[in-house]
Design an enzyme around this catalytic site. Structure first.
Site, PDB file in Angstrom:
ATOM      1  N   GLY A  51       0.772  -1.234   0.000  1.00  0.00           N
ATOM      2  CA  GLY A  51       0.000   0.000   0.000  1.00  0.00           C
ATOM      3  C   GLY A  51       0.806   1.288   0.000  1.00  0.00           C
ATOM      4  O   GLY A  51       0.227   2.370   0.126  1.00  0.00           O
ATOM      5  N   TRP A  53       2.350   2.789  -2.494  1.00  0.00           N
ATOM      6  CA  TRP A  53       1.985   3.645  -3.629  1.00  0.00           C
ATOM      7  C   TRP A  53       0.613   4.279  -3.392  1.00  0.00           C
ATOM      8  O   TRP A  53       0.384   5.418  -3.788  1.00  0.00           O
ATOM      9  CB  TRP A  53       2.022   2.855  -4.946  1.00  0.00           C
ATOM     10  CG  TRP A  53       3.397   2.764  -5.538  1.00  0.00           C
ATOM     11  CD1 TRP A  53       4.579   2.691  -4.842  1.00  0.00           C
ATOM     12  CD2 TRP A  53       3.747   2.765  -6.921  1.00  0.00           C
ATOM     13  NE1 TRP A  53       5.635   2.629  -5.722  1.00  0.00           N
ATOM     14  CE2 TRP A  53       5.158   2.670  -6.993  1.00  0.00           C
ATOM     15  CE3 TRP A  53       3.010   2.810  -8.095  1.00  0.00           C
ATOM     16  CZ2 TRP A  53       5.839   2.644  -8.214  1.00  0.00           C
ATOM     17  CZ3 TRP A  53       3.692   2.776  -9.311  1.00  0.00           C
ATOM     18  CH2 TRP A  53       5.080   2.701  -9.368  1.00  0.00           C
ATOM     19  N   ASP A  69      -5.437  -5.798  -5.362  1.00  0.00           N
ATOM     20  CA  ASP A  69      -4.374  -6.770  -5.119  1.00  0.00           C
ATOM     21  C   ASP A  69      -4.991  -8.109  -4.717  1.00  0.00           C
ATOM     22  O   ASP A  69      -6.102  -8.159  -4.184  1.00  0.00           O
ATOM     23  CB  ASP A  69      -3.426  -6.288  -4.013  1.00  0.00           C
ATOM     24  CG  ASP A  69      -2.070  -6.977  -4.080  1.00  0.00           C
ATOM     25  OD1 ASP A  69      -1.123  -6.355  -4.619  1.00  0.00           O
ATOM     26  OD2 ASP A  69      -1.943  -8.135  -3.640  1.00  0.00           O
ATOM     27  N   ASP A  85      -8.238 -10.414  -8.424  1.00  0.00           N
ATOM     28  CA  ASP A  85      -7.387 -10.469  -9.606  1.00  0.00           C
ATOM     29  C   ASP A  85      -7.833  -9.394 -10.600  1.00  0.00           C
ATOM     30  O   ASP A  85      -8.963  -9.433 -11.101  1.00  0.00           O
ATOM     31  CB  ASP A  85      -7.498 -11.863 -10.226  1.00  0.00           C
ATOM     32  CG  ASP A  85      -6.600 -12.079 -11.431  1.00  0.00           C
ATOM     33  OD1 ASP A  85      -6.104 -11.090 -11.998  1.00  0.00           O
ATOM     34  OD2 ASP A  85      -6.405 -13.247 -11.810  1.00  0.00           O
ATOM     35  N   ASP A 108       2.998  -1.408  -9.869  1.00  0.00           N
ATOM     36  CA  ASP A 108       4.333  -1.730  -9.356  1.00  0.00           C
ATOM     37  C   ASP A 108       4.433  -3.216  -9.029  1.00  0.00           C
ATOM     38  O   ASP A 108       5.317  -3.648  -8.303  1.00  0.00           O
ATOM     39  CB  ASP A 108       4.620  -0.888  -8.105  1.00  0.00           C
ATOM     40  CG  ASP A 108       6.071  -0.957  -7.663  1.00  0.00           C
ATOM     41  OD1 ASP A 108       6.957  -0.925  -8.541  1.00  0.00           O
ATOM     42  OD2 ASP A 108       6.327  -1.060  -6.443  1.00  0.00           O
ATOM     43  N   LYS A 148       5.836  -1.208 -13.932  1.00  0.00           N
ATOM     44  CA  LYS A 148       7.155  -1.797 -13.701  1.00  0.00           C
ATOM     45  C   LYS A 148       7.317  -3.029 -14.574  1.00  0.00           C
ATOM     46  O   LYS A 148       6.388  -3.821 -14.731  1.00  0.00           O
ATOM     47  CB  LYS A 148       7.315  -2.203 -12.234  1.00  0.00           C
ATOM     48  CG  LYS A 148       8.657  -2.883 -11.944  1.00  0.00           C
ATOM     49  CD  LYS A 148       8.955  -2.948 -10.474  1.00  0.00           C
ATOM     50  CE  LYS A 148       8.121  -3.972  -9.735  1.00  0.00           C
ATOM     51  NZ  LYS A 148       8.445  -4.009  -8.300  1.00  0.00           N
TER      52      LYS A 148
END
EC number: 2.1.1.166
Length: 200
Positions: A51, A53, A69, A85, A108, A148
């Site tokens: 958490g 971000w 998440d 998901d 990320d 990322k």
């Protein structure tokens, strides 16, 4: 390994400043350099645990902040955290019920690493491409996307897909990345819109 991370200045800084992980400084670094988030943007964070971000996003914008998440997230004030998901239609429906479109989407997330470099890089690129597919469904035209990924044999594939869908694309290695890490961020600015989606 614990002592190694304990000596990391970003790890120590995160603990001092109240962020849940050192990753917070990667987003702050990206924001300082690329200004991807404006103060009224609605933002979705994919793979948001634990958490950090989300904490940064809540500081940067007064718009809606949604995190998704597979793992549960300890609540953050004025942040909506969804467990599940992000690739499933069920999750897409849940998100659309909250905001049909977002100004910014960030990711990320990274897969659990096996230690086999080429396999891990392939899985990371696959995950980042799934995040890009989500962004293509939910971003407003002109919106921004940060993801990322890891440099390797398949890196050029997601880079091409980003360039097909955003007017501005940059590859950036954050100053807050750990030494020796192959991770980089691809920043896509000004989403062209769904009519320009690429199948490739």
């Amino acid at each position: 390994m614990g002592s190694q991370w304990g000596r990391d200045r970003f790890y120590r800084k995160a603990r001092t400043e109240g962020y849940r992980s050192r990753a917070a400084y990667k987003l702050l670094d990206i924001q300082k350099r690329f200004q991807v988030i404006r103060d009224d943007d609605n933002v979705i964070d994919l793979g948001c645990a634990p958490g950090s971000w989300l904490q940064v996003l809540r500081e940067l914008t007064e718009g809606q902040v949604i995190g998704i998440d597979l793992n549960p997230i300890v609540p953050i004030e004025n942040v909506t955290a969804l467990k599940g998901d992000f690739t499933t239609e069920h999750m897409h429906e849940k998100v659309r019920a909250l905001i049909p479109e977002a100004n910014v989407i960030v990711c990320d997330a990274a897969p659990k690493l096996s230690g086999h470099k080429s396999y891990d890089q392939a899985r990371a690129v696959d995950l980042s491409e799934m995040a890009l597919d989500f962004a293509l469904d939910f971003l407003k035209p002109g919106g921004n996307f940060v993801v990322k990924t890891f440099q390797g044999d398949m890196f050029h594939l997601i880079l091409k897909k980003m360039r097909d869908n955003f007017y501005g694309v940059k590859v950036y290695r954050s100053k807050a990345a750990r030494k020796g890490s192959a991770e980089v961020y691809i920043i896509g600015k000004k989403f062209k819109g769904r009519q320009n989606d690429s199948e490739g």
